[in-house]
Scaffold this motif. Structure first.
Motif, mmCIF file in Angstrom:
data_model
loop_
_atom_site.group_PDB
_atom_site.id
_atom_site.type_symbol
_atom_site.label_atom_id
_atom_site.label_comp_id
_atom_site.label_asym_id
_atom_site.label_seq_id
_atom_site.Cartn_x
_atom_site.Cartn_y
_atom_site.Cartn_z
ATOM 1 N N MET A 1 39.799 13.135 -2.893
ATOM 2 C CA MET A 1 39.284 12.636 -4.150
ATOM 3 C C MET A 1 37.782 12.885 -4.201
ATOM 4 O O MET A 1 37.063 12.565 -3.270
ATOM 5 N N ALA A 2 37.316 13.449 -5.280
ATOM 6 C CA ALA A 2 35.897 13.738 -5.448
ATOM 7 C C ALA A 2 35.118 12.467 -5.769
ATOM 8 O O ALA A 2 35.664 11.494 -6.290
ATOM 9 N N ASN A 3 33.846 12.499 -5.454
ATOM 10 C CA ASN A 3 32.944 11.395 -5.723
ATOM 11 C C ASN A 3 31.896 11.881 -6.724
ATOM 12 O O ASN A 3 31.357 12.970 -6.567
ATOM 13 N N VAL A 4 31.600 11.107 -7.775
ATOM 14 C CA VAL A 4 30.632 11.492 -8.801
ATOM 15 C C VAL A 4 29.410 10.587 -8.699
ATOM 16 O O VAL A 4 29.533 9.367 -8.606
ATOM 17 N N ASN A 5 28.217 11.213 -8.709
ATOM 18 C CA ASN A 5 26.961 10.478 -8.626
ATOM 19 C C ASN A 5 25.990 10.986 -9.683
ATOM 20 O O ASN A 5 25.987 12.175 -9.995
ATOM 21 N N PRO A 6 25.118 10.108 -10.213
ATOM 22 C CA PRO A 6 24.105 10.559 -11.170
ATOM 23 C C PRO A 6 22.990 11.327 -10.462
ATOM 24 O O PRO A 6 22.590 10.973 -9.346
ATOM 25 N N TYR A 7 22.497 12.378 -11.111
ATOM 26 C CA TYR A 7 21.399 13.192 -10.579
ATOM 27 C C TYR A 7 20.349 13.309 -11.675
ATOM 28 O O TYR A 7 20.607 13.873 -12.736
ATOM 29 N N LEU A 8 19.165 12.754 -11.424
ATOM 30 C CA LEU A 8 18.086 12.700 -12.410
ATOM 31 C C LEU A 8 17.034 13.765 -12.119
ATOM 32 O O LEU A 8 16.748 14.057 -10.960
ATOM 33 N N THR A 9 16.445 14.323 -13.165
ATOM 34 C CA THR A 9 15.441 15.366 -13.014
ATOM 35 C C THR A 9 14.152 14.954 -13.724
ATOM 36 O O THR A 9 14.202 14.464 -14.856
ATOM 37 N N PHE A 10 13.017 15.198 -13.057
ATOM 38 C CA PHE A 10 11.717 14.783 -13.592
ATOM 39 C C PHE A 10 10.703 15.920 -13.538
ATOM 40 O O PHE A 10 10.891 16.896 -12.817
ATOM 41 N N ASP A 11 9.629 15.777 -14.284
ATOM 42 C CA ASP A 11 8.518 16.728 -14.284
ATOM 43 C C ASP A 11 7.402 16.241 -13.371
ATOM 44 O O ASP A 11 6.302 15.959 -13.822
ATOM 45 N N GLY A 12 7.702 16.077 -12.084
ATOM 46 C CA GLY A 12 6.684 15.677 -11.124
ATOM 47 C C GLY A 12 6.622 14.194 -10.823
ATOM 48 O O GLY A 12 5.792 13.770 -10.024
ATOM 49 N N MET B 1 16.099 13.988 -3.518
ATOM 50 C CA MET B 1 15.861 12.624 -3.053
ATOM 51 C C MET B 1 17.157 11.860 -3.288
ATOM 52 O O MET B 1 17.810 12.053 -4.313
ATOM 53 N N ALA B 2 17.537 11.014 -2.339
ATOM 54 C CA ALA B 2 18.792 10.277 -2.455
ATOM 55 C C ALA B 2 18.594 8.817 -2.062
ATOM 56 O O ALA B 2 18.041 8.527 -1.003
ATOM 57 N N LEU B 3 19.040 7.909 -2.926
ATOM 58 C CA LEU B 3 18.958 6.472 -2.681
ATOM 59 C C LEU B 3 20.350 5.869 -2.858
ATOM 60 O O LEU B 3 20.855 5.781 -3.982
ATOM 61 N N PRO B 4 21.007 5.489 -1.752
ATOM 62 C CA PRO B 4 22.303 4.817 -1.890
ATOM 63 C C PRO B 4 22.135 3.521 -2.676
ATOM 64 O O PRO B 4 21.235 2.730 -2.404
ATOM 65 N N ILE B 5 22.998 3.324 -3.696
ATOM 66 C CA ILE B 5 22.893 2.117 -4.527
ATOM 67 C C ILE B 5 24.183 1.308 -4.512
ATOM 68 O O ILE B 5 24.345 0.402 -5.298
ATOM 69 N N GLY B 6 25.071 1.656 -3.650
ATOM 70 C CA GLY B 6 26.336 0.949 -3.508
ATOM 71 C C GLY B 6 27.125 1.596 -2.392
ATOM 72 O O GLY B 6 26.699 2.575 -1.792
ATOM 73 N N GLN B 7 28.302 1.065 -2.144
ATOM 74 C CA GLN B 7 29.119 1.577 -1.048
ATOM 75 C C GLN B 7 29.503 3.044 -1.249
ATOM 76 O O GLN B 7 29.571 3.807 -0.299
ATOM 77 N N HIS B 8 29.740 3.464 -2.488
ATOM 78 C CA HIS B 8 30.186 4.823 -2.754
ATOM 79 C C HIS B 8 29.332 5.543 -3.789
ATOM 80 O O HIS B 8 29.759 6.553 -4.336
ATOM 81 N N THR B 9 28.142 5.041 -4.093
ATOM 82 C CA THR B 9 27.312 5.656 -5.120
ATOM 83 C C THR B 9 25.922 5.948 -4.585
ATOM 84 O O THR B 9 25.313 5.106 -3.925
ATOM 85 N N ILE B 10 25.442 7.146 -4.890
ATOM 86 C CA ILE B 10 24.097 7.557 -4.491
ATOM 87 C C ILE B 10 23.353 8.009 -5.737
ATOM 88 O O ILE B 10 23.837 8.871 -6.480
ATOM 89 N N LEU B 11 22.197 7.410 -5.992
ATOM 90 C CA LEU B 11 21.319 7.868 -7.061
ATOM 91 C C LEU B 11 20.507 9.015 -6.484
ATOM 92 O O LEU B 11 19.831 8.858 -5.466
ATOM 93 N N MET B 12 20.608 10.188 -7.102
ATOM 94 C CA MET B 12 19.924 11.369 -6.585
ATOM 95 C C MET B 12 18.978 11.912 -7.640
ATOM 96 O O MET B 12 19.150 11.655 -8.833
ATOM 97 N N GLY B 13 17.979 12.669 -7.184
ATOM 98 C CA GLY B 13 17.051 13.240 -8.145
ATOM 99 C C GLY B 13 16.177 14.313 -7.548
ATOM 100 O O GLY B 13 16.179 14.545 -6.336
ATOM 101 N N SER B 14 15.438 14.962 -8.436
ATOM 102 C CA SER B 14 14.495 16.004 -8.032
ATOM 103 C C SER B 14 13.467 16.190 -9.129
ATOM 104 O O SER B 14 13.621 15.688 -10.239
ATOM 105 N N ASP B 15 12.412 16.908 -8.778
ATOM 106 C CA ASP B 15 11.445 17.348 -9.777
ATOM 107 C C ASP B 15 11.852 18.731 -10.245
ATOM 108 O O ASP B 15 12.538 19.472 -9.536
ATOM 109 N N ARG B 16 11.414 19.096 -11.415
ATOM 110 C CA ARG B 16 11.674 20.421 -11.965
ATOM 111 C C ARG B 16 10.375 21.215 -11.902
ATOM 112 O O ARG B 16 9.418 20.883 -12.598
#
Length: 143
Positions: A1-12, A55-70
């Motif tokens: 079973m696949a796991n889905v996580n949010p991935y946020l992108t920022f300008d620095g 960058m990855a921040l676990p926010i629950g047992q099965h969820t990771i908030l991830m992000g990067s700069d563009r």
């Protein structure tokens, strides 16, 4: 079973934003990688070298908030297109199936392939305008 996580992108601002989220949510970063730290000749660090590549921040047992700069060379992030849904697949074959299905009628941004950080990875925008990141490997978020 696949796991889905949010991935946020920022300008620095990724590091600042994630430090804020960490102060509110708690926990520890599972990964912080800058563009200058990416292995191989895939990214010229230059002035964007200190930006966050992942960058990855676990926010629950099965969820990771991830992000990067563009980096500037990728174009500016626009509110509404500065997020993706990231799926950690169970196998390379599963990643290919997900990619092929979601890309049908959409736009393949980066075909599935071996990424410099060790995962099998690809990006696309589906026919409804939603951006997806599909990955399988040691860095992939799994349930």
């Amino acid at each position: 079973m696949a796991n889905v996580n949010p991935y946020l992108t920022f300008d620095g601002a990724c590091e600042e934003v994630f430090n804020f989220y960490k102060s509110v949510i708690g926990g520890e970063f599972a990964m912080v990688m800058r563009f200058k730290d990416m292995p191989g000749p895939h990214m010229e660090a230059g002035e964007d070298g200190n930006l966050i590549m992942h960058m990855a921040l676990p926010i629950g047992q099965h969820t990771i908030l991830m992000g990067s700069d563009r980096p500037a060379s990728f174009g500016r992030a626009t509110k509404g297109d500065n997020f993706s849904l990231a799926i950690g697949a169970d196998s390379r074959e599963h990643a290919d199936k997900l990619y092929k299905g979601l890309a049908e009628g959409g736009k393949a941004e980066m075909p599935m392939g071996d990424a410099p950080w060790g995962d099998y990875f690809g990006m696309l925008t589906d026919r409804y305008g939603i951006q997806w990141m599909i990955s399988y490997g040691p860095s992939s978020p799994q349930a």
